[in-house]
Each structure stands twice: as structure tokens, then as C-alpha cells.
Scaffold this motif. Structure first.
Motif, PDB file in Angstrom:
ATOM      1  N   PHE A  20       0.820  -1.212   0.000  1.00 43.31           N
ATOM      2  CA  PHE A  20       0.000   0.000   0.000  1.00 43.31           C
ATOM      3  C   PHE A  20       0.854   1.263   0.000  1.00 43.31           C
ATOM      4  O   PHE A  20       0.573   2.221  -0.733  1.00 43.31           O
ATOM      5  N   LYS A  21       1.909   1.282   0.805  1.00 46.28           N
ATOM      6  CA  LYS A  21       2.756   2.473   0.894  1.00 46.28           C
ATOM      7  C   LYS A  21       3.387   2.778  -0.459  1.00 46.28           C
ATOM      8  O   LYS A  21       3.442   3.935  -0.892  1.00 46.28           O
ATOM      9  N   GLU A  22       3.864   1.754  -1.139  1.00 50.13           N
ATOM     10  CA  GLU A  22       4.499   1.932  -2.442  1.00 50.13           C
ATOM     11  C   GLU A  22       3.522   2.488  -3.472  1.00 50.13           C
ATOM     12  O   GLU A  22       3.852   3.398  -4.238  1.00 50.13           O
ATOM     13  N   LEU A  23       2.302   1.974  -3.478  1.00 47.38           N
ATOM     14  CA  LEU A  23       1.298   2.448  -4.431  1.00 47.38           C
ATOM     15  C   LEU A  23       0.829   3.859  -4.080  1.00 47.38           C
ATOM     16  O   LEU A  23       0.580   4.679  -4.967  1.00 47.38           O
ATOM     17  N   LYS A  24       0.701   4.131  -2.798  1.00 49.02           N
ATOM     18  CA  LYS A  24       0.278   5.460  -2.357  1.00 49.02           C
ATOM     19  C   LYS A  24       1.291   6.517  -2.798  1.00 49.02           C
ATOM     20  O   LYS A  24       0.923   7.613  -3.246  1.00 49.02           O
ATOM     21  N   GLU A  25       2.576   6.197  -2.693  1.00 52.61           N
ATOM     22  CA  GLU A  25       3.620   7.125  -3.120  1.00 52.61           C
ATOM     23  C   GLU A  25       3.535   7.390  -4.619  1.00 52.61           C
ATOM     24  O   GLU A  25       3.754   8.520  -5.069  1.00 52.61           O
ATOM     25  N   SER A  26       3.210   6.355  -5.413  1.00 50.98           N
ATOM     26  CA  SER A  26       3.087   6.535  -6.865  1.00 50.98           C
ATOM     27  C   SER A  26       1.984   7.531  -7.190  1.00 50.98           C
ATOM     28  O   SER A  26       2.160   8.427  -8.017  1.00 50.98           O
ATOM     29  N   VAL A  27       0.840   7.390  -6.545  1.00 50.96           N
ATOM     30  CA  VAL A  27      -0.291   8.286  -6.797  1.00 50.96           C
ATOM     31  C   VAL A  27       0.057   9.710  -6.374  1.00 50.96           C
ATOM     32  O   VAL A  27      -0.310  10.685  -7.057  1.00 50.96           O
ATOM     33  N   GLU A  28       0.774   9.853  -5.271  1.00 55.77           N
ATOM     34  CA  GLU A  28       1.132  11.181  -4.780  1.00 55.77           C
ATOM     35  C   GLU A  28       2.051  11.923  -5.736  1.00 55.77           C
ATOM     36  O   GLU A  28       2.105  13.164  -5.731  1.00 55.77           O
ATOM     37  N   HIS A  29       2.803  11.192  -6.576  1.00 48.67           N
ATOM     38  CA  HIS A  29       3.753  11.829  -7.489  1.00 48.67           C
ATOM     39  C   HIS A  29       3.188  12.018  -8.898  1.00 48.67           C
ATOM     40  O   HIS A  29       3.926  12.421  -9.801  1.00 48.67           O
ATOM     41  N   VAL A  30       1.916  11.732  -9.095  1.00 51.51           N
ATOM     42  CA  VAL A  30       1.274  11.987 -10.382  1.00 51.51           C
ATOM     43  C   VAL A  30       1.114  13.496 -10.561  1.00 51.51           C
ATOM     44  O   VAL A  30       0.635  14.185  -9.673  1.00 51.51           O
ATOM     45  N   ARG A  31       1.493  13.996 -11.720  1.00 50.78           N
ATOM     46  CA  ARG A  31       1.449  15.436 -11.971  1.00 50.78           C
ATOM     47  C   ARG A  31       0.257  15.821 -12.851  1.00 50.78           C
ATOM     48  O   ARG A  31      -0.027  15.169 -13.853  1.00 50.78           O
ATOM     49  N   GLY A  32      -0.396  16.908 -12.467  1.00 45.57           N
ATOM     50  CA  GLY A  32      -1.407  17.531 -13.307  1.00 45.57           C
ATOM     51  C   GLY A  32      -2.697  16.758 -13.502  1.00 45.57           C
ATOM     52  O   GLY A  32      -3.516  17.116 -14.347  1.00 45.57           O
ATOM     53  N   ILE A  33      -2.894  15.662 -12.751  1.00 43.89           N
ATOM     54  CA  ILE A  33      -4.091  14.831 -12.920  1.00 43.89           C
ATOM     55  C   ILE A  33      -4.628  14.465 -11.544  1.00 43.89           C
ATOM     56  O   ILE A  33      -3.864  14.103 -10.638  1.00 43.89           O
ATOM     57  N   ASP A  34      -5.917  14.559 -11.388  1.00 44.15           N
ATOM     58  CA  ASP A  34      -6.563  14.100 -10.157  1.00 44.15           C
ATOM     59  C   ASP A  34      -6.860  12.616 -10.322  1.00 44.15           C
ATOM     60  O   ASP A  34      -7.862  12.229 -10.926  1.00 44.15           O
TER      61      ASP A  34
END
Length: 214
Positions: free
Chosen positions: A108-122
Motif C-alpha cells: 500500500f505504501k508503495e502504491l500510495k507514493e506513486s499516486v502522490e507523485h502523479v502530476r497535473g491529474i486528479d
């Protein structure tokens, strides 16, 4: 995610997008002619090919310094991807990414970090799914009705491959087990209760020794 039955699936393996190359893209069409875009990133023994390099300023980060899943999520929303997969914006009902790994638990932590680093998209985290290779075998194993003989042969070969690679999980016992009779045994010692008392232990002879080092 799907409110109606999927009637069509088209796919593209290893598409070259703007900043990523996912393993496969799927375009799903349901009975209402609505479309869904699914990206699958598959891992066997490795982790993500790159994590976000937070030691560098966001604007200065190169592609290889960006989180792999974040880059793929961003690319799924770009025009190049939609043209490649023939996505119609007015019919697109959902965009999701599936992270397929050989693990038995959710990172979960790894996937959560990926989403947090998405740019310009909700991009909500509930649009990022995790799947284990071992779950695939269980799903295939429950399938009984096949549309064609080719489908049956293909899935049968896939099950054999997953078993050979050890990509299966324990799914219960499927064979009748014979009754095992209880084994009765007894332990008897010639020692008495008195012999087992610490106070009754005989004196132990001292052992002489010397150390010959400096």
C-alpha cells in the motif's frame, strides 16, 4: 468499476507512450458501448523500474528520476494514448492501472507514493489496483464454460505454466484423504522421581585445563 457486461476487448502490448512503456493497454467496451482504459504493469521478481527522486527539484527531474507508475498514469490521460487505443472522450467511463506482482500482500505504501507523485491529474488511489500472479490461477481454475475449444486449450496451457513457475497459492485439498488411525505410544524411564531432583545429582568431577596463549 464495471456497471454492465464487457462485450469487447482490444489490447496493445508494450506501447511506446510519451514517458513510459507499460506492459499492456486494454480498451474494454461494455454492452452500452461505453469505454474503459486499463493499463497493466507486470512484475515477476523485480520492483518498479524507478522511484521518484525527491532529492531533485520537481521541474528538473528527468524521466528516469520519475516514479514508473506515476509516469504511466500520466501517459494514460494523454492524447497519444487515446489515439493509439481509439478512445472516444465522450464514451470513456474509467481509467485504471493494475499493478501485477509476484507478492502475496498489498504494497500500500508503495502504491500510495506513486499516486502522490502523479502530476497535473486528479487520480484517486482507488483507481490503482494490485493483483498477484497467484490469484490468476485461482480465477482460471473456477472457469467451466468456454466459448471455444481454443479458449479451453489456451487457459489450460496457462494453468500449467503458472504451476510450473510456482505462481499458485494453496487452494485446499482436492483429493479424498484416507483415515489415519491414532498412534498411541508411552514413555517409561527407569529413573525414579528422586533421581530427577537437583539436590540428588551426583558430584561432577572437575576438569583441568590451561590456556597456552599470550
Amino acid at each position: 468499476m464495471f456497471d454492465s457486461t464487457i462485450i469487447e476487448c482490444s489490447y496493445e502490448f508494450w506501447p511506446r507512450l510519451d514517458n513510459s512503456e507499460p506492459d499492456v493497454l486494454l480498451r474494454l467496451i461494455d454492452e452500452n458501448h461505453q469505454q474503459y482504459l486499463v493499463c497493466i504493469e507486470a512484475k515477476y521478481w523485480s520492483d518498479k523500474s524507478s522511484d521518484e527522486d525527491t532529492t531533485t527539484e520537481v521541474e528538473e527531474r528527468q524521466t528516469w528520476q520519475r516514479d514508473q507508475l506515476a509516469r504511466e498514469i500520466e501517459d494514460m490521460h494523454k492524447e497519444l494514448c487515446h489515439i493509439l487505443m481509439e478512445i472516444h472522450q465522450d464514451k470513456l467511463m474509467g481509467t485504471v492501472l493494475v499493478y501485477l506482482t509476484n507478492d502475496t500482500y498489498l504494497h500500500f505504501k508503495e502504491l500510495k507514493e506513486s499516486v502522490e507523485h502523479v502530476r497535473g491529474i486528479d487520480f484517486p488511489i482507488n483507481q490503482l489496483y494490485w493483483l498477484s500472479w497467484k490469484q490468476i490461477y485461482n480465477v482460471i481454475h473456477t472457469l467451466k464454460d468456454f466459448k471455444t475449444k481454443q479458449d479451453e486449450m489456451l487457459l489450460s496451457d496457462l494453468k500449467r505454466l503458472l504451476r510450473k513457475k510456482g505462481l499458485v497459492s494453496f487452494n485446499g485439498f482436492h483429493h479424498h484423504m484416507k483415515f489415519v488411525y491414532p498412534y498411541e505410544t508411552k514413555y517409561q524411564s527407569e529413573r525414579t522421581e528422586k533421581d530427577l531432583q537437583w539436590s540428588e545429582l551426583k558430584e561432577v568431577n572437575k576438569m583441568g585445563w590451561s590456556y597456552g596463549g599470550n
